[in-house]
Design an enzyme around this catalytic site. Sequence first.
Site, PDB file in Angstrom:
ATOM      1  N   TYR A 101     -39.847 -19.095   6.359  1.00  0.00           N
ATOM      2  CA  TYR A 101     -39.419 -20.388   6.917  1.00  0.00           C
ATOM      3  C   TYR A 101     -38.586 -21.140   5.885  1.00  0.00           C
ATOM      4  O   TYR A 101     -38.957 -21.185   4.715  1.00  0.00           O
ATOM      5  CB  TYR A 101     -40.641 -21.243   7.280  1.00  0.00           C
ATOM      6  CG  TYR A 101     -40.918 -21.245   8.758  1.00  0.00           C
ATOM      7  CD1 TYR A 101     -39.974 -21.722   9.650  1.00  0.00           C
ATOM      8  CD2 TYR A 101     -42.133 -20.771   9.261  1.00  0.00           C
ATOM      9  CE1 TYR A 101     -40.222 -21.721  11.015  1.00  0.00           C
ATOM     10  CE2 TYR A 101     -42.384 -20.768  10.620  1.00  0.00           C
ATOM     11  CZ  TYR A 101     -41.426 -21.247  11.499  1.00  0.00           C
ATOM     12  OH  TYR A 101     -41.667 -21.246  12.838  1.00  0.00           O
TER      13      TYR A 101
ATOM     14  N   GLU B 224     -36.785 -24.495   6.621  1.00  0.00           N
ATOM     15  CA  GLU B 224     -36.211 -25.724   7.184  1.00  0.00           C
ATOM     16  C   GLU B 224     -35.478 -26.523   6.119  1.00  0.00           C
ATOM     17  O   GLU B 224     -35.979 -26.690   5.007  1.00  0.00           O
ATOM     18  CB  GLU B 224     -37.303 -26.633   7.769  1.00  0.00           C
ATOM     19  CG  GLU B 224     -37.762 -26.203   9.133  1.00  0.00           C
ATOM     20  CD  GLU B 224     -39.056 -25.440   9.070  1.00  0.00           C
ATOM     21  OE1 GLU B 224     -39.266 -24.729   8.058  1.00  0.00           O
ATOM     22  OE2 GLU B 224     -39.842 -25.552  10.026  1.00  0.00           O
TER      23      GLU B 224
ATOM     24  N   ASP C  45     -13.686 -24.241  20.587  1.00  0.00           N
ATOM     25  CA  ASP C  45     -14.687 -23.169  20.596  1.00  0.00           C
ATOM     26  C   ASP C  45     -13.912 -21.853  20.614  1.00  0.00           C
ATOM     27  O   ASP C  45     -13.434 -21.416  21.659  1.00  0.00           O
ATOM     28  CB  ASP C  45     -15.577 -23.314  21.833  1.00  0.00           C
ATOM     29  CG  ASP C  45     -16.572 -22.162  21.968  1.00  0.00           C
ATOM     30  OD1 ASP C  45     -16.461 -21.173  21.204  1.00  0.00           O
ATOM     31  OD2 ASP C  45     -17.445 -22.248  22.845  1.00  0.00           O
TER      32      ASP C  45
ATOM     33  N   THR D  41     -19.054 -18.021  17.704  1.00  0.00           N
ATOM     34  CA  THR D  41     -20.160 -17.085  17.522  1.00  0.00           C
ATOM     35  C   THR D  41     -19.755 -16.093  16.436  1.00  0.00           C
ATOM     36  O   THR D  41     -18.577 -15.989  16.081  1.00  0.00           O
ATOM     37  CB  THR D  41     -20.455 -16.309  18.821  1.00  0.00           C
ATOM     38  OG1 THR D  41     -19.211 -15.822  19.331  1.00  0.00           O
ATOM     39  CG2 THR D  41     -21.125 -17.184  19.858  1.00  0.00           C
TER      40      THR D  41
ATOM     41  N   LYS E 110     -19.133 -11.460  18.112  1.00  0.00           N
ATOM     42  CA  LYS E 110     -18.096 -10.896  18.975  1.00  0.00           C
ATOM     43  C   LYS E 110     -17.075 -10.181  18.079  1.00  0.00           C
ATOM     44  O   LYS E 110     -17.416  -9.220  17.416  1.00  0.00           O
ATOM     45  CB  LYS E 110     -17.449 -12.011  19.817  1.00  0.00           C
ATOM     46  CG  LYS E 110     -18.441 -12.690  20.788  1.00  0.00           C
ATOM     47  CD  LYS E 110     -17.731 -13.654  21.695  1.00  0.00           C
ATOM     48  CE  LYS E 110     -18.645 -14.241  22.755  1.00  0.00           C
ATOM     49  NZ  LYS E 110     -19.489 -15.349  22.282  1.00  0.00           N
TER      50      LYS E 110
ATOM     51  N   ARG F  47     -25.911 -11.724  15.868  1.00  0.00           N
ATOM     52  CA  ARG F  47     -25.870 -12.906  16.733  1.00  0.00           C
ATOM     53  C   ARG F  47     -26.064 -14.148  15.873  1.00  0.00           C
ATOM     54  O   ARG F  47     -26.906 -14.187  14.979  1.00  0.00           O
ATOM     55  CB  ARG F  47     -26.938 -12.798  17.817  1.00  0.00           C
ATOM     56  CG  ARG F  47     -26.799 -11.520  18.619  1.00  0.00           C
ATOM     57  CD  ARG F  47     -27.587 -11.526  19.885  1.00  0.00           C
ATOM     58  NE  ARG F  47     -26.805 -12.080  20.960  1.00  0.00           N
ATOM     59  CZ  ARG F  47     -25.895 -11.391  21.664  1.00  0.00           C
ATOM     60  NH1 ARG F  47     -25.653 -10.121  21.389  1.00  0.00           N
ATOM     61  NH2 ARG F  47     -25.220 -11.955  22.623  1.00  0.00           N
TER      62      ARG F  47
HETATM   63  N1  DSN Z   1     -21.327 -14.356  27.300  1.00  0.00           N
HETATM   64  C1  DSN Z   1     -20.128 -14.555  26.541  1.00  0.00           C
HETATM   65  C2  DSN Z   1     -18.987 -13.790  27.134  1.00  0.00           C
HETATM   66  O1  DSN Z   1     -19.212 -12.736  27.657  1.00  0.00           O
HETATM   67  O2  DSN Z   1     -17.849 -14.238  27.065  1.00  0.00           O
HETATM   68  C3  DSN Z   1     -19.795 -15.969  26.316  1.00  0.00           C
HETATM   69  O3  DSN Z   1     -20.881 -16.619  25.785  1.00  0.00           O
END
Ligand code: DSN
Length: 402
Positions: free
Chosen positions: A44, A46, A189, A215, A218, A224
Site C-alpha cells: 500500500y 497512499e 484525451d 491510457t 493501447k 493497464r
Molecule cells: N474500450 C476502448 C476502445 O476500445 O476504444 C476505449 O476505452
Amino acid sequence: MSKVLDLIQQETNRQANTIRLIASENYASPEILTALGSSLTNKYSEGYPQHRYYEGQEFIDQIELIAIENAKKLFKSKFANVQAYSGSPANLAVYLALLQPGDTILGLALSSGGHLTHGHKVSISGKWLNSISYGLTTDGYINYDQIEKLAQEHKPKLIISGHSAYPRQVDFKRIGEIAKSIGAYHLADISHISGLVATGLHPHPFPYADIITTTTHKILRGPRGALILTNDPELAQKVDKAVFPGLQGGPHNNNIAGIAIALEYDLKPEYTDYCKQVITNAKALSKAMQNRDFEIVSGGTENHLLLVDLRNKNIDGDTLSKALNKVNIETNKNTIPFDTASPFKPNGIRLGTPAVTTLGLKEQDMETISEFISQVVNNIDNQSQLEKIKTQVIEFISKFKY
Ligand code: DSN
C-alpha cells in the site's frame, strides 16, 4: 492448480492464434508482465513519492519517480500523474479537479466515435455533469464549426477532444482556440493516438490543451493504467489531489512499474519506427479493403484505425464481428457516422493495427488479412468454409511471435 491458471493459459494460446485487430488493444512485453506479477502488488502506498501514509516505500518511490520522469520526457510535459487506475478514472479525476456537479462539458458523441466518459448519458460524466455533444460532418470529419457554435451557445466549462473510433487527425489547435475564446478548459484525451503524438506523427495537444489524459495499454504497449499530463503547476496540484485522495486509495504499484518500463521503451528510436509502421499498416489495410469493395468511412485513415461501412455488403457489424471471431479474427462492431441502426447491430466494424504491428506484420500482410475478411463476408453462412478459413488464419498468424 487453480482452474483460473488453466484459463489464463488458454487465453494466452487464443491470443497467439488470433489476428487481433481491436484498435485499443496490444501486447505487453514479458518484462511488463513480470512487473505486473511482482511483489509490488503486496504494497500500500497512499500518497505520492516522499509523501506517503505508510512506511516501506524506498523502492516504490523510486519506481513511481521513474514512471513520472519517463512520462514527462515522452510527452514533453512539465507534470505527470501516473496513479489513475485506467482511462475512465483519469478522465473522472480531471472532472473532479476542474468542475462542480452540474457544470457543462462538450465532447464528441459516443455514436460519432467519442467515449462514454466524454459525457454519455449512461456514464457519471453525463449524469452528474450537463453534457452537450458535438458530431461529425457527413464525410466523417469532426465538425469544428459545430463545436464553435455549441461552445458559444452553451458556454461549457470544459471542452473535450479525443476519440475512440475516429480515423483522422484532430485539430487540437482549433479546439483549443474555441475553448480559449469562451474561457473553457480544454482536455485532450489522446488514449488512442498517444504513441503517435509522442513520436511526432500526430500534432501535439500542447500548448492548445490544458490537460492531456491517455491510457497506457493501447498504442503505448504498457500495462493497464493512465497518465494525466499538464504544464500548469496549479492544475497539476488539483489533479494530484483529485486522483488521491479524491477518487482513489492505494496506487497499483505493480502497474506503475509496468508503465515505467513501457515508457522507457517508448522513448527509444525503435518505438518511432513501430508507430510509423502502425500508420503504414492501417493505410495499407484500408486500401486493401477498398480494393475488395469495402467502403471505408472518410475514405481512409491518417492514424492507427479504420471504420468499415458495411451497408453495401448487406451485413451488419454484429453478425460480421461474430463470424470473424469464429475464424480467429478479433474486431469489434462499431457505429458509423449517422448510423440509423442500433449500437447492438450497427452498420460498421472498427479495425486497428497496433497489435498486429507489434507482432511484426507489414503491408503485404494487410492484403492477406483483408482477403480473409472478404472471404468471411462471402461465406457468412457456410460453416465448413469458415472452418477452412480458420485453419488458414491460425497457420498465418501463429508464425508471428512477440
Ligand atoms: N474500450 C476502448 C476502445 O476500445 O476504444 C476505449 O476505452
